[in-house]
Design a protein around this motif. Sequence first.
Motif, PDB file in Angstrom:
ATOM      1  N   ARG B 176     -29.916 -44.135   8.314  1.00 30.54           N
ATOM      2  CA  ARG B 176     -30.771 -43.228   9.086  1.00 30.54           C
ATOM      3  C   ARG B 176     -30.096 -43.021  10.437  1.00 30.54           C
ATOM      4  NH1 ARG B 176     -34.800 -46.426  10.336  1.00 30.54           N
ATOM      5  NH2 ARG B 176     -34.524 -48.029   8.742  1.00 30.54           N
ATOM      6  N   THR B 177     -29.963 -41.757  10.847  1.00 34.79           N
ATOM      7  CA  THR B 177     -29.333 -41.478  12.137  1.00 34.79           C
ATOM      8  C   THR B 177     -30.397 -41.358  13.219  1.00 34.79           C
ATOM      9  OG1 THR B 177     -29.413 -39.063  12.113  1.00 34.79           O
ATOM     10  CG2 THR B 177     -27.634 -40.110  10.855  1.00 34.79           C
ATOM     11  N   ARG B 178     -29.940 -41.375  14.459  1.00 36.11           N
ATOM     12  CA  ARG B 178     -30.865 -41.281  15.601  1.00 36.11           C
ATOM     13  C   ARG B 178     -31.493 -39.894  15.653  1.00 36.11           C
ATOM     14  NH1 ARG B 178     -31.374 -45.825  17.257  1.00 36.11           N
ATOM     15  NH2 ARG B 178     -29.654 -47.289  17.246  1.00 36.11           N
ATOM     16  N   ALA B 209     -29.546 -45.498  13.294  1.00 31.53           N
ATOM     17  CA  ALA B 209     -30.878 -45.979  13.661  1.00 31.53           C
ATOM     18  C   ALA B 209     -31.339 -47.058  12.689  1.00 31.53           C
ATOM     19  CB  ALA B 209     -31.890 -44.840  13.663  1.00 31.53           C
ATOM     20  N   GLU B 226     -33.071 -52.347  10.881  1.00 32.95           N
ATOM     21  CA  GLU B 226     -33.172 -51.483  12.056  1.00 32.95           C
ATOM     22  C   GLU B 226     -32.019 -51.781  13.001  1.00 32.95           C
ATOM     23  OE1 GLU B 226     -36.218 -49.833  10.254  1.00 32.95           O
ATOM     24  OE2 GLU B 226     -35.375 -49.093  12.153  1.00 32.95           O
ATOM     25  N   PRO B 229     -31.097 -49.263  19.639  1.00 28.43           N
ATOM     26  CA  PRO B 229     -30.247 -48.314  20.372  1.00 28.43           C
ATOM     27  C   PRO B 229     -29.380 -49.039  21.384  1.00 28.43           C
ATOM     28  CG  PRO B 229     -32.526 -48.144  21.082  1.00 28.43           C
ATOM     29  CD  PRO B 229     -32.507 -49.087  19.940  1.00 28.43           C
TER      30      PRO B 229
END
Lengths: 186, 233
Positions: B176-178, B209, B226, B229
């Motif tokens: 999953r990307t930001r 992400a 997870e 960031p």
Amino acid sequence: MDPKRSHSDESLLAGLASGDPDAAAAFVRRFQARVFGLALAIVGDRAAAEEVAQETFVRAWKHAGGYDSRRGAVASWLLTIARNTAVDASRHSRSTPMDPDAILALAETDPAPNPEDAAMTGHEVGALREALKGLPDDQRRALIMAAFGGMTVRQIAEAEQIPLGTAKTRIRSGILKLRTALEGER
Amino acid sequence: MTDDDAREHVHDLVAELALGIASEDDRTRALAHLGTCLKCRRELEDFTSVADALLLTGPEEAPPDQFERKVVERLGRTPARPPWLRRTIALATAAVLGATAALVGGYVALREDLELVRLYKRTLEVSDGKGLGAFPLMETRARRAGTAFAYEGATPWVFVVITEGRRSGMFDVQLRTRRGHRVPLGRVKLTGGRGTFGSASPISLFEMAGLDLIERESGTAIFTAEVPPVPPG
């Protein structure tokens, strides 16, 4: 440890990482002959070797914070950086792979043990050199090309004109023999 | 790449890994296997010790005059590594420590995880890597099933090691990307709740992400990691 050494390799590296100019100078002094010697053996030119050696210390400074003594001695870590930097420089500057015979000449050198060597005792270094000389010629050639020249198995197979599997076997057999020799000294 | 594929040929790759001459594809295959094979891991540690010692037998040569002064001057002119990058490595290690401490028998899992992180980092350093992140892979909110590793090198890599899963079967591995996008990486087969997966990543560690293992039969994300960031530097 040699009583003349007032700081361990690890403490000098920590000083380098923290930006201490005295520690940085002492770190360079301690390892410059080894780093430059390895660079010169790989690139074959003094000017290029000096640039490689300088770049090695810069990279060591940048990555000093990530050094973990449980992964190996400072000297080995630094010389790995030197090897990789020299191999990269050698690939950029020439269109053909480096000459294995030039690298093989390393096996014939026998410098006096470094009195400041904390990574391995002089006895262990000597024992490893003897074990390297005692390897069958084909295994010694393959190991030196890989360890010092950074040559891949495919490059070694092409240089020696042997099948890929044979190159892999020579490297593995050589390193197993050296492991036995090292275990006998520890 | 699945665990079945990784089990082949790794025996022949250990020496190349130790010497730092393995190709990136071979390195991925071998490292995915090393996640669950203690025997190969021990052999890699032994061979790495020999490879390191071999470099110490190299020649010495005094450099040109003023070499030390030139290096120290150059260090003074070179920008330092960004502080956010140093924090990333610390965060990754903290993520492993924090998640594992909550488990029963966490000390054993913690020690093995840290050894694995050190092994991966040492082996991947030939790629001029900039950071290794290790993130707990959770099966439920409170139950950890394994670890996801993300490496930021010349080519970013992702490795997933599942050791305590309660589900088996085929899973799709996705990042999953930001920005909220999903990036498929491949498939992994879990047997007895265990499996490994490794792949080059089309996105960097800092764009990630999270990572999900989605059960093919149900289409549900069963295992999730997870990625915190990166703090602004």
